[in-house]
Every structure is written in C-alpha cells, then in structure tokens.
Design an enzyme around this catalytic site. Sequence first.
Site, PDB file in Angstrom:
ATOM      1  N   ARG A  69     -10.223  13.006 -49.850  1.00 62.63           N
ATOM      2  CA  ARG A  69      -9.793  13.070 -48.444  1.00 62.63           C
ATOM      3  C   ARG A  69      -9.623  11.682 -47.826  1.00 62.63           C
ATOM      4  O   ARG A  69      -8.946  11.536 -46.813  1.00 62.63           O
ATOM      5  CB  ARG A  69     -10.769  13.922 -47.631  1.00 62.63           C
ATOM      6  CG  ARG A  69     -10.089  14.621 -46.461  1.00 62.63           C
ATOM      7  CD  ARG A  69     -11.063  15.338 -45.539  1.00 62.63           C
ATOM      8  NE  ARG A  69     -11.875  16.329 -46.215  1.00 62.63           N
ATOM      9  CZ  ARG A  69     -13.203  16.217 -46.384  1.00 62.63           C
ATOM     10  NH1 ARG A  69     -13.854  15.168 -45.917  1.00 62.63           N
ATOM     11  NH2 ARG A  69     -13.870  17.168 -47.002  1.00 62.63           N
ATOM     12  N   TYR A 127       9.976  13.115 -27.212  1.00 65.24           N
ATOM     13  CA  TYR A 127      10.298  14.106 -28.232  1.00 65.24           C
ATOM     14  C   TYR A 127       9.738  15.467 -27.797  1.00 65.24           C
ATOM     15  O   TYR A 127       8.575  15.566 -27.388  1.00 65.24           O
ATOM     16  CB  TYR A 127       9.647  13.625 -29.530  1.00 65.24           C
ATOM     17  CG  TYR A 127       9.855  14.441 -30.755  1.00 65.24           C
ATOM     18  CD1 TYR A 127      11.137  14.695 -31.244  1.00 65.24           C
ATOM     19  CD2 TYR A 127       8.768  14.949 -31.469  1.00 65.24           C
ATOM     20  CE1 TYR A 127      11.316  15.430 -32.405  1.00 65.24           C
ATOM     21  CE2 TYR A 127       8.944  15.680 -32.638  1.00 65.24           C
ATOM     22  CZ  TYR A 127      10.221  15.923 -33.098  1.00 65.24           C
ATOM     23  OH  TYR A 127      10.391  16.642 -34.244  1.00 65.24           O
ATOM     24  N   ASP A 199       5.802   5.907 -29.401  1.00 65.93           N
ATOM     25  CA  ASP A 199       6.504   6.544 -30.512  1.00 65.93           C
ATOM     26  C   ASP A 199       7.643   5.612 -30.904  1.00 65.93           C
ATOM     27  O   ASP A 199       8.648   5.517 -30.209  1.00 65.93           O
ATOM     28  CB  ASP A 199       7.016   7.925 -30.076  1.00 65.93           C
ATOM     29  CG  ASP A 199       7.684   8.693 -31.227  1.00 65.93           C
ATOM     30  OD1 ASP A 199       8.179   8.046 -32.169  1.00 65.93           O
ATOM     31  OD2 ASP A 199       7.714   9.932 -31.155  1.00 65.93           O
ATOM     32  N   LYS A 224      11.498  10.173 -41.138  1.00 71.56           N
ATOM     33  CA  LYS A 224      12.840   9.666 -40.812  1.00 71.56           C
ATOM     34  C   LYS A 224      13.172   8.424 -41.656  1.00 71.56           C
ATOM     35  O   LYS A 224      13.529   8.562 -42.804  1.00 71.56           O
ATOM     36  CB  LYS A 224      12.917   9.378 -39.310  1.00 71.56           C
ATOM     37  CG  LYS A 224      12.322  10.493 -38.428  1.00 71.56           C
ATOM     38  CD  LYS A 224      13.137  11.772 -38.473  1.00 71.56           C
ATOM     39  CE  LYS A 224      12.405  12.991 -37.876  1.00 71.56           C
ATOM     40  NZ  LYS A 224      11.860  12.862 -36.557  1.00 71.56           N
TER      41      LYS A 224
END
Length: 417
Positions: A69, A127, A199, A224
């Site tokens: 993890r 967004y 962002d 992206k």
Amino acid sequence: MAKERPGQIAPATRVIIGGRRPEWTGTADQPGAVVSPPVWRASTHLYADTAALKSGPAKNEDGRFYYGRRGAPTQWALAEALTELEPGAAEQGGGTMLYPSGVAAIAAALLAVLRPGDVLLMTDNAYEPSRVLARAWLAEFGIETRWFDPADPAAFATAICPHTKAVLLESPGSLTMEVQDVPTLAAIAHNHGLCVILDNTWASPLGFAALAHGADISVMSLTKHVGGHSDLMMGSATAGPAWYPKLRRGAQLLGQVVSPDDASLALRGLRSMAVRLARETESALRIAEWFAGRPEVARVLCPMLPGSPGHDLWRRDFTGGCGLFSVVLNGRDAAARNALIDALALFGIGYSWGGFESLVTPLDPAGSRSATSWPLPQMDAADRFGIRLSIGLEDPADLIADLARGLAAWSAAGNDA
Ligand SMILES: *Cc1c(COP(=O)(O)O)cnc(C)c1O
C-alpha cells in the site's frame, strides 16, 4: 544515472531523467542497468528477520519497502519524477502523492485541508466533478462551499470569511478556459491564512510552475497529459514541506495506492510529454487561428491565441500550452452544434483529453455556473452553444479540413441565428 547532474536542468530534460534512480533500475551489483524501472508487482514486502520486521514499519519514509500500500520503486519513480518537475517541491523537501484518478487527487487534497465548519471557496469554472464533490459530499461533512468569479480577484477577496480555510483554483478553467491571476489570488488567500489548491491539469508543471506562483498544493489528472495515450486513469498532488506530509498521511489512512502497471505506463507517457505538448500547442494554435477567421464562430476560448480571453495572463505566467480549447458558435441551437460534431470524421466523441488522438465534446456551460452566468455578460445572449476540442498529434491540416466539413454541416442544419 549515477553520475552527478549538472546544476541547471531545463524542464524538457527533467521529464527524461526524473525518477531514474540506479537502485530502482538495476540490481545491487549492476545499479542503473536498465532505462526504466521494471513493474514491481508486490503486495507483500519481505523482511530478513523479526528484528527487521519490527523496525521496518517504524521508518515511515518515502522509498522504503514496507507493504504494497505504500508503493514500490515503480510508483516511487513516477512520484519522484513529478516532484522533480515542480519548482519549489523538489528543492524544499516536498513531494508527490499518487491517486487512482484525478478526481481522487482533488478529493484527497480537499480532505487533507478541510474540517467540519470550514468554508471552501471554489472558482466558478472548476471541473464539474469538483463542484459535485463539494455540493454532494463535503456538505455532508459540514464543509460549506462558495463559488466566485474566476476573472474577479476583488470578488474573491470579498468572499473570504473567518471560516474560510481553502480555495480551489483551476486555470485555465474547465470548458470556458478563463485564466486566473494565480499570484494575485494566492497573495490574497495567504493574507487570510488559506491553503491554495490548484488544479493544474491543463498546463502541467511544464506550462505553469504552480508552487512558484503561489499554490500550496498542485493537483493534476495524470489521465490527461502524463498518461497521454488514453489508456490509464491516475492523479497526483504535489506540495512543499508544509502540506506534503499531510497529503501523505491522508493517502495512507484512506488506503490510496496506484497499481505498478499503471505507474509504469504513466512513466512511459511522461518521457514524451514535453514533445507531445509542444506539438499539440502548435497545432491547437493554428486551428484556433483558423476558427477566429470563420463567420460561424462567435468566440475562440484559447488562452494561447492572441486576442483570446486570458491571453495576457497566459503570456505573463505560463511557459507552455496544450491542445485543449473551446469554440463558441455564432447563435443557433444545440441540434445544429450536434450536427457539426456528428459530421467530424477525425475527432473521437468522448470525455477526457490530452491523448495522442483528437477529441470533441459539446460545450454548454450554462448549467455548471453558480457565481457567474453563461453566456457571459459581455457576450451576445444567443451565443450559448459550442464545442470543446482536444487537439492530438495528427497533421493539423487534416483536422482543419475535417472541422470545415463540420462547420458546413452546422450551416446546413437550418434554424437561423
Ligand atoms: C479530467 C480532469 C480531472 C479529473 O481527472 P480524472 O483522472 O478523470 O479523474 C480533474 N481536473 C480536470 C481539469 C480535468 O480535466
């Protein structure tokens, strides 16, 4: 990579060399033997003896084997490469956390900062899933969100109240591409003790040095530009020493981890990101210029285009662009706009962007606004519908010919403005 690096290294070189530690790309007796770190698939990490098992978990540091993890060299190499790209993070003991999507990264950044009773300010061009997260979920934790006009720093200053704890910026913003004056907004925010979350998916650190311009936490959807091939989902949050430990703690407590296979794909995408972005920017600019001369088009929302909204701020603060921009059509309805999109042969219709292939989606931001309205007051009220384009790596002349076919279909669709 074991040799000492020269002092000044340009970003386009940093995307190539970042994260390639010899111990992650070779064996003990042949460190740095391969170029890219292998895919270290591991849930269990093994210890030499019980004494090592006992002391291992006590050292909760980056780059230490513990349990799956907390990642392994494939994920560490990607995180380190992203940190090295962000001026102000690498030099000062900051770092990058990876998340299973860009939305997960935004949620993690917000949850690292906000507590019940706090108020979050969010730019009105954020967004859509960021808006929904705030409205539908943060509200249930007693965290209130207020929206502000991305183009109005004075309105932002007025919106700050004693309970305001953080601001979420996005520049250029989703759909409508407003560029925000990040240094001014960050200075106002810091005067009031707020944490500035940005962002930075559109520009990436290659186009906008987020921390150096005042952001405290820079979030990216790696889906992206970094992935770049439309085949993986991932997100990141990069911060300096003030916030990085809190992001790291939150990711560990909430069990956020990305797969080594996806991290390996993201690293592969990262290595070509600078050339892809340069080519996309060049093509997008050429196509945006072409749109600006067309009578069917009311507004080109492309910060890289001289005369387009936000261009002056983009020139002042940014070092690069990308292939994502929007176009508002001259009147007519959604059906005519849809005829345009359906006539395109070279543009895929689908969400996301930043891949090697061009995409198109309908643009109608009217329903995603709280502090402002669409069309904007300075626009003709009839100019509401448009398209958002993600320009890929095709020959731009082919894309322009395709878009000309689309505009012809729009004109033929009847219904005068
Ligand atoms: C796509 C996108 C995200 C979310 O990223 P996912 O990886 O799809 O979850 C966040 N911000 C912006 C600006 C985006 O375009």
